[in-house]
Every structure is written in C-alpha cells, then in structure tokens.
Design an enzyme around this catalytic site. Structure first.
Site, PDB file in Angstrom:
ATOM      1  CB  SER A   1      45.705  35.756  41.710  1.00  0.00           C
ATOM      2  OG  SER A   1      46.751  34.859  41.424  1.00  0.00           O
TER       3      SER A   1
ATOM      4  CG  HIS B   1      47.013  39.117  40.106  1.00  0.00           C
ATOM      5  ND1 HIS B   1      46.733  38.554  38.872  1.00  0.00           N
ATOM      6  CD2 HIS B   1      47.898  38.270  40.713  1.00  0.00           C
ATOM      7  CE1 HIS B   1      47.400  37.424  38.728  1.00  0.00           C
ATOM      8  NE2 HIS B   1      48.119  37.230  39.839  1.00  0.00           N
TER       9      HIS B   1
END
Length: 414
Positions: free
Chosen positions: A288, A353
């Site tokens: 991610s 993220h």
C-alpha cells in the site's frame, strides 16, 4: 531510425570517410549529393543534424534565426511526423529570442526537449492548429492504447502529440508488471503453505516469513522494502493489485520505469519507516505504501491540471479511485484495532498508507508534473528529495536509539 525521427541529410562540411550516407559538397556550398553505401558505418543521428544545421548557419555562430529555422522545416518538414512538425512550427513562432541554438535543434530531432523548448511553447502566441489527437481515425490497436494513455496522464495537447509520435513500446512497462507478478507468486506460495487465502495474517506462521517488517527484527534492513510482497489476504492483494496496474502501468508508459520506480520505492520505504516511528509495536505487510504514492501523485496531478485533463469520465474515475483507497484504508484501520489473533503481537499497521500518500503528494507530484523534463533541473524536486532524505535519516536514528530510550515493550519475535 526511431519513430518520429526525420530522415534528413545535408551539410556543407566534409564528413568522415567511414560515414554513410557520405556527404560531398563543393566549396561554394552548392547542393549536396547523398551517396548510399552498405560498406561503411552509418552517420550518427547527431552528425546528421549537425550537418544540416551547418547548412543554415554558414557563419558557424551556433545559432540560426527563426526565419531560417522555418525555411529548414519547409524544406524537410514533409519527412517529419505531422505532430512533430506542428510542435516545431510552434517553437519557431513562440521563440522570444528570435534564434534557435544548435543544442535545442539536436534535442528536438532526437526526441528530447529542453527548458527552452517549454518556455517557447508556453510564451508563443500561436495556437496549435492541427486537429486534436482524439479526432484522428484509422489507428491500430496499439496506437489507440498509446493515445488513451496520453489522455489519461498528460494535461497538454502538445505533450500528448509529442508522446504519441515518440513512444515505441521499447522498453515496455515492465517494472509494475514484474512487481505485481512477484506479489501474486509470493501470495500463492504462502496461501498453499498456510492453507489460507483470506486473512492470512491470522495464521500463526504468517509473520515467520523473512519478508514482512516486524519491530523485533527491524535490524534486518531488507524488511523495510520486502514487506510489500506479503499481504494479509486475497482481499488486500486484490485492491492493491487493481490500483497498482490501473494507475502504475500507464504512468510507467509515459514517465518510464526509473521515475515511477523512484516514487514507488520512496513510498514503500516511507511507509515502513513511518510505522517504526509512530506505531512502534506493529508489523507491516502489503504494497500500500508504494501504491498510494503512485495513486495520490496521479490524482493530485489530475486536480492541479483539471481543465487540461481530457480523460473520459475523469470525475467518475477519480471518485472510484478515492472510494477504492478509502475502502482499503478503512479495512486496514479496522484490522489494526481488531483484537489480534495472537496477542501480544498486534495486527499490521495502517500508517504505511499515510506515508505513501505523503510521498505521492510531495515528491511524486514533482516527478509526474513535467513530462520529459529532467529531474535534476527541477529545484522543487531537490527540495522535496532533501526533505525526504532528512526524514529517512531521522527515522534510522529513531530506530537505533528511541526504542531503548523510551523502553518500548515490543511483542515477541515471530
């Protein structure tokens, strides 16, 4: 010769004996004669352009006037791709100095563009009169794909046309495809080994792999990058893979593997280091960080060039990208605070993220903003790169000293 490169010969200077085509010119600078030969080496492209440039620069000043440049294009323009001829005419009309230098000329004919090219196009009063690239008909499948990618990633018509004429699929967009294939292969391997495809992280053997980042094993430096090949389950892999392919492959086709790889790796490294600083007891898995760096950089580029982006359904596509990112991020947050299957080790962190997003909105935007402009010529790139380097160094020292100074209670090693 490359697609879009002109096939021009000419000159008034004597050429080397081992060159082909050989150029013979009389002392008065009359018309040249081109002799084809298969027994000698071909002329290098830059030698051809230099010979042609010298024909229009008898004073050897290193410059030709825009009027002579237009004469050159009028004489040899029929051998150029129409889009490139259109851009070169715009350069001649928009050049504020009234002169074209040799290096700019070579850059243009070699499919390279300099800052002077950009300034001339931006300052020129002449609008490109040719039809839009979207309106062209009779294109093959590969040409339609290149045109689609141009409209997906580039905000200016002049850049789209130049890219359309210059792109040759050599090299192909291999980097993102190779990373994706490796991620799928590793996932399938551990899926069969753990006998689990959904929520693999709940298996007691999941973190025993040498790939994921674990705070107890942070001295193993490769884990700050190798964690991208491990995913918590097929649902995690599917969302990351979809965004990675749909956004990463077109970006790599336009900007090249080096630039896209730089953004991707910086996002991956920033993700694991951000976790080690802010969520010190949690492991990290999944790609991610790199995916969010690419997607956020692309979305920011679309927003900043909203009026120029002509991709179809851009509002809908942007909304769908944000929805996918939100779903994947929300799932990661839920998993992090869900009771861990094997306490006291928490579930993987979601902070990676956020690290990827920050890289995409800073370094990534600069890398993607200027098509074909060299990164070392961009001051903003160096500012963000130095800030990023400073963050990495601070995070490294944090990992060395902070855990013992703060007496952090880490989960046992897997």
């Amino acid at each position: 010769m490359e697609k879009g490169s002109p096939r021009m010969t000419g000159g008034t200077r004597e050429t080397p004996v081992n060159s082909s085509p050989a150029v013979a010119a009389n002392a008065e600078g009359e018309e040249i004669e081109v002799l084809e030969s298969t027994d000698v080496l071909p002329v290098a492209p830059e030698d051809q352009w230099k010979s042609l440039f010298d024909k229009y620069d008898p004073e050897n000043s290193g410059f030709i006037s825009t009027e002579r440049f237009r004469d050159l294009l009028a004489t040899h323009g029929s051998e150029l791709d129409p889009h490139k001829l259109e851009v070169l005419l715009a350069l001649a009309d928009g050049n504020a100095d009234g002169k074209i230098c040799y290096q700019d000329f070579v850059n243009l004919m070699s499919n390279k563009r300099s800052n002077s090219f950009r300034r001339a196009i931006l300052q020129g009063s002449r609008q490109l009169k040719g039809c839009s690239l979207r309106d062209e008909v009779g294109l093959g499948l590969s040409q339609r794909l290149v045109r689609h990618v141009a409209y997906e990633t580039l905000p200016r018509e002049v850049d789209r046309k130049w890219y359309f004429d210059s792109y040759t699929y050599c090299p192909p967009p291999w980097l993102i495809l190779a990373i994706t294939i490796a991620e799928v292969a590793v996932f399938m391997y551990y899926g069969f080994q753990l006998d689990r495809l959904v929520l693999q992280v709940s298996s007691p053997s999941f973190l025993k792999s040498p790939l994921p980042y674990h705070p107890q094993l942070r001295a193993q430096s490769w884990r700050y990058l190798s964690y991208i090949f491990m995913h918590t389950g097929i649902e995690h892999l599917s969302l990351n893979m979809a965004m990675q392919l749909l956004v990463g492959v077109p970006l790599e086709m336009v900007h090249g593997a080096l630039r896209i790889g730089l953004v991707y790796v910086c996002g991956v490294l920033a993700g694991s280091l951000a976790v080690s600083v802010t969520d010190m007891t949690a492991p990290v898995v999944g790609s991610s960080g790199g995916v969010y760096a690419l997607v956020s950089a692309h979305l920011a580029n679309v927003v900043m060039n909203w009026s120029g982006m002509k991709c179809q359904f851009k509002l809908f596509r942007m909304a769908m990208a944000l929805v996918c990112m939100s779903v994947e991020f929300g799932r990661a947050v839920w998993l992090r605070f869900y009771p861990p299957a094997f306490p006291p080790c928490p579930n993987p962190s979601f902070v990676a993220h956020l690290g990827g997003v920050l890289v995409g909105l800073t370094l990534g935007v600069v890398v993607l903003q200027n098509y074909e402009q060299r990164l070392q010529e961009q001051s903003l790139f160096w500012i963000f790169f130095c800030v990023y380097t400073l963050f990495v160094l601070c995070a490294v020292f944090w990992n060395i000293f902070a855990y013992s100074l703060l007496d952090v209670r880490l989960p046992p090693p897997p």
